[in-house]
Design a protein around this motif. Structure first.
Motif: not given
Length: 181
Positions: A64-80, A132-139
């Motif tokens: 820290f300090p880090a910038q927070f970026e909402p676009a980096l959230w993990e994939q939304d898996y919906g009903n899963w 971030a998340h595994a999905g972010t890395v894969r993206a």
């Protein structure tokens, strides 16, 4: 420009898919965190998903300090979301292109998630560390291998390193863990 992508520490998710769920991270392995901090070296600019597990990982690594970026959230898996891993549906064999466009009911596909992550990466101009998340890395990896990025293993508290050159993106390392130090 060098890009380091750090997946958050092991989520405390009771064997359930977290995705967009805001769960804590297990930051108790001080040796692994010390080794990872050494592996990261100069972090440059730090950008972090606002997810609790990412913020806790960044804090445990003194990033820290880090910038927070909402676009980096993990994939939304919906009903899963929140389902035990063994209770998730078996999709059978799918080609990477087909899997990248598959959207769980009420959620988003890998392509949807990548469409919000990749513009963040395109805007980077200086050496940057993203927590971030595994999905972010894969993206990010999809910039070099397309949907085949879904086949990469991305362990908790692992580091992936890429470099942007005048010819595009190159991958230097994937899924480095403290055991590799």
């Amino acid at each position: 420009m060098r890009l380091k992508l750090l997946r958050h520490a092991t989520p405390i998710n009771n064997g359930c898919l977290a995705g967009r769920g805001d769960v804590d991270a297990d930051c108790s392995d001080s040796r692994a965190f010390a080794q990872m901090r050494d592996m990261i070296g100069d972090a440059g600019h730090v950008i972090c998903s606002p997810a609790q597990r990412c913020r806790q990982t960044a804090k445990a690594l003194n990033l820290f300090p880090a910038q927070f970026e909402p676009a980096l959230w993990e994939q939304d898996y919906g009903n899963w979301e929140g389902k035990r891993f063994e209770d998730l549906p078996d999709l059978g064999r799918m080609e990477p292109d087909e899997l990248a466009t598959y959207r769980p009911e009420g959620g988003e596909s890998f392509e949807d998630m990548a469409a919000r992550v990749l513009p963040v990466l395109d805007r980077l101009g200086d050496d940057t560390l993203i927590v971030a998340h595994a999905g972010t890395v894969r993206a990010a990896l999809s910039l070099t291998v397309g949907p085949a990025a879904l086949s990469f293993s991305v362990s908790p508290l692992s580091l992936t390193i890429m470099r942007r050159t005048s010819q595009g993106w190159a991958v230097e390392a994937v899924n480095l863990t403290a055991g590799h130090a």
